[in-house]
Each structure stands twice: as structure tokens, then as C-alpha cells.
Design an enzyme around this catalytic site. Structure first.
Site, short mmCIF file in Angstrom:
data_model
loop_
_atom_site.label_atom_id
_atom_site.label_comp_id
_atom_site.label_asym_id
_atom_site.label_seq_id
_atom_site.Cartn_x
_atom_site.Cartn_y
_atom_site.Cartn_z
N LYS A 293 -34.69 13.07 -27.01
CA LYS A 293 -35.87 13.46 -27.81
C LYS A 293 -37.07 12.59 -27.42
O LYS A 293 -38.18 13.10 -27.23
CB LYS A 293 -35.55 13.32 -29.30
N GLN B 262 -31.80 10.41 -37.49
CA GLN B 262 -30.67 11.01 -36.77
C GLN B 262 -29.41 11.03 -37.64
O GLN B 262 -29.02 10.02 -38.21
CB GLN B 262 -30.41 10.22 -35.46
N ASP C 23 -37.42 18.40 -39.08
CA ASP C 23 -36.08 18.98 -39.01
C ASP C 23 -35.97 20.23 -39.88
O ASP C 23 -35.05 21.03 -39.71
CB ASP C 23 -35.04 17.96 -39.53
#
Ligand code: NDP
Length: 294
Positions: free
Chosen positions: A53, A97, A120
Site C-alpha cells: 500500500k 491493518q 476502508d
């Protein structure tokens, strides 16, 4: 039938191309989209995901801030990190994460992220908007799957879509998106899970089958309809002494037997995975655009 391959790398490239001009426009206005990643502990798979990422942010000219903390971090310290990122003007997206170590309250962390920085798409506020068909941000993996379907002109309208897996990050949002009364949706949706009886009977109904289970070989060729579109979300490491890493990645779908009957199929790797990262970049750029649109 022998299936055509849905090429996630190609589609991800087209998504990245589409956001490049938007990044340039933002920069002209003095805004560089910024993504903060928070990695707790040293899980190798999570480290790999976060690294890719950060690398993609660099490639696209996005600002990225990678925060790492040991697995024994206290909840209060993590809460403080999120609170600071919520207020940081150069950060438009915050990604913590998953999975977090078990002593941490993951749902509380998701709720602590400001909805406008929730790239997200997991915050209950954003989940609610998605469900009522007024999405602000869509979760990256199902959003990426929609991009794959769009790119290959596979319209779910009127089709039977079966999703195997009911997680909050893949299965449930995938169902919520496909069932909308909207363009590239209007599917008849079934969700199957570990307590579903007669999985094969359910999956054989699918014109579009999405497997998001985390178990290799969950779906084989005998479980799909001739001509089905098969989307394999699973990423599973299996031992392989021929691979220098000692393992290789496989999906939830037995590729060969399903490819022999499907019309379209995603490979693993190179199918859904590249889209998940591309859509994270997309969501970060949109968050940055919204931050200056008032
Ligand atoms: P979860 O573990 O959260 O959910 C798995 C789901 O599969 C659960 O709903 C579970 O049912 C169901 N399930 C388990 N066993 C069976 C079975 N035998 N038959 C039917 N259903 C079953 O996983 P995620 O949704 O987070 O991820 C799924 C997979 O996708 C993983 O391999 C993950 O690594 C991968 N993934 C890949 C991404 C990508 O970018 N390519 C992104 C995100 C995930 P129940 O609810 O009853 O337990």
C-alpha cells in the site's frame, strides 16, 4: 467451455490511470492526498500488505505515513494514534491493518476513525449509507470486484449472485452492493457461510459466484453452473518447496476444474488482489477531494 481470464492487473492499471488526473488537479490546488497506515505487531502477511500500500502511494504521488507499533500496544495508545490522525490536515485516509492482536478492541478502533477518513469503508456510518444506496465510500475489495465486472461488461442485473462468506469486509458489503436498485447491480443475491446446508446446491444456482472464505478448494468445478462468472477473493498460503519463498498463494476456488466450466474467472494471484489496493488509492483520492469541496 473454457473460461476467459479476468485480468485484475489490467483493470487495476486502468483504475490507477483514471485517478492520476484527479491527483494532479488536487495538487494544483495545493492538496496532496495522504494515507496513514497503522500496523500493529509483526504478522508477515500484514507487513506485506502494508508495504504494497505504501509503495503504491509512492508510485502515484500520494503522501503516505506508515506507523508501526509492537503487538503489546495498549488500547489507549492506539486510540491516541487514531485521534491524532483524525485531526492531521495532511491525512485524508486512515487504514488500521487488520487483524489486530486479540487484546485490542478492533470494532472500537473502526468506529474511532472519522467517517470522512474511513477509506476502508468499514465505519458503521459508511456501512449504513452503502446499505441504503447512498454510498459515501465502498469497501475496497467489493468495490474492486465491481470494477472488474464493469470492465468486462458483466452486468449483474437479473442474475443470481451467490456470495460464499459473510465477513464485514467482503461478503456482506458485496451482497449489499449487488442487491441495490442501481446500475451494475439489481442481482438476486444469496449469501452462504459455514452453517449453510448443501453449499453445492446453492453455488450451482449462481450466474455470478463470489468466493470469500479463506479455505483452498472450497469451490470446485462440480459446484458451479456451466457458464458462471467466478470471482475468487481467497488468498491462502500453501507450502511449496519449489517456490523460493517456501509457499505459494492459492484462492478458495479450484482453478482448473472451475475454469473448464465457467465463462469468466479470476486467477489468484492477479485477480481481485490488485483491485483491492487500487480501490484504496481511489478512496483516498475521493476523501481528499471531499475534504476541499466543503
Ligand atoms: P473471514 O474469515 O472473515 O470470513 C470467511 C467466511 O467464510 C465466513 O463468513 C465463514 O462462515 C465462511 N466459511 C468458512 N468456511 C466455510 C465453508 N466451509 N463453507 C462456506 N463458508 C465458509 O474472511 P474474509 O472475508 O476476511 O476473507 C476471506 C478470504 O479472502 C481470505 O482468504 C482472505 O485472505 C481473502 N481476502 C482477500 C482480499 C484480496 O484483496 N484479494 C481482501 C480481503 C480478504 P462463518 O461466518 O459462518 O464463520
Amino acid at each position: 467451455m473454457s473460461a476467459q481470464i479476468i485480468d485484475g492487473k489490467e483493470v487495476a492499471k486502468s483504475v490507477r490511470k483514471s485517478i492520476k488526473a484527479r491527483i494532479a488537479t488536487l495538487k494544483e490546488k495545493g492538496v496532496t492526498p495522504g494515507l496513514a497506515t497503522v500496523l500493529i505487531g509483526d504478522d508477515p502477511a500484514s507487513q506485506t500488505y502494508v508495504k504494497s500500500k505504501v509503495r503504491m502511494c509512492e508510485k502515484l504521488g500520494l503522501y503516505s505515513e506508515a506507523i508501526g507499533r509492537p503487538a503489546d500496544i495498549a488500547q489507549a495508545e492506539l486510540d491516541e494514534i487514531v485521534a491524532q490522525l483524525n485531526e492531521a490536515p495532511n491525512i485524508h485516509g486512515i487504514l488500521v491493518q487488520s487483524p489486530l492482536p486479540s487484546h485490542l478492541d478492533e470494532p472500537a478502533v473502526v468506529k474511532a476513525i472519522k467517517p470522512e477518513k474511513d477509506v476502508d469503508g468499514f465505519h458503521p456510518y459508511n456501512v449504513g449509507l452503502m446499505l441504503i444506496g447512498e454510498p459515501n465510500v465502498l469497501p475496497c475489495t467489493p468495490h474492486g470486484i465491481m470494477k472488474l465486472l464493469e470492465y468486462y461488461d458483466i452486468d449483474p442485473a437479473g442474475k443470481e449472485a451467490v456470495i460464499v462468506g459473510r465477513s464485514n469486509i467482503v461478503g456482506k458489503p458485496m451482497a449489499a452492493i449487488l442487491v441495490q436498485k442501481a446500475k451494475m447491480a439489481n442481482a438476486t443475491v444469496t449469501i452462504a457461510h459455514s452453517r449453510s446446508a448443501n453449499l453445492a446446491e446453492i453455488t450451482r444456482r449462481a450466474d455470478i459466484l463470489v468466493a470469500a472464505v479463506g479455505r483452498p478448494g472450497t469451490i470446485d468445478g462440480s459446484m458451479i453452473k456451466e457458464g458462471a462468472v467466478v470471482i475468487d477473493v481467497g488468498v491462502n498460503r500453501i507450502d511449496d518447496s519449489n517456490d523460493p519463498r517456501g509457499y505459494r498463494l492459492v484462492g478458495d476456488v479450484d482453478f482448473d476444474s472451475c475454469a473448464a466450466r465457467a465463462s469468466w474467472i479470476t486467477p489468484v494471484p492477479g485477480g481481485v488482489g490488485p483491485l483491492t489496493i487500487a480501490m484504496l488509492m481511489f478512496n483516498t483520492v475521493e476523501a481528499a477531494e471531499r475534504s476541499i469541496s466543503g
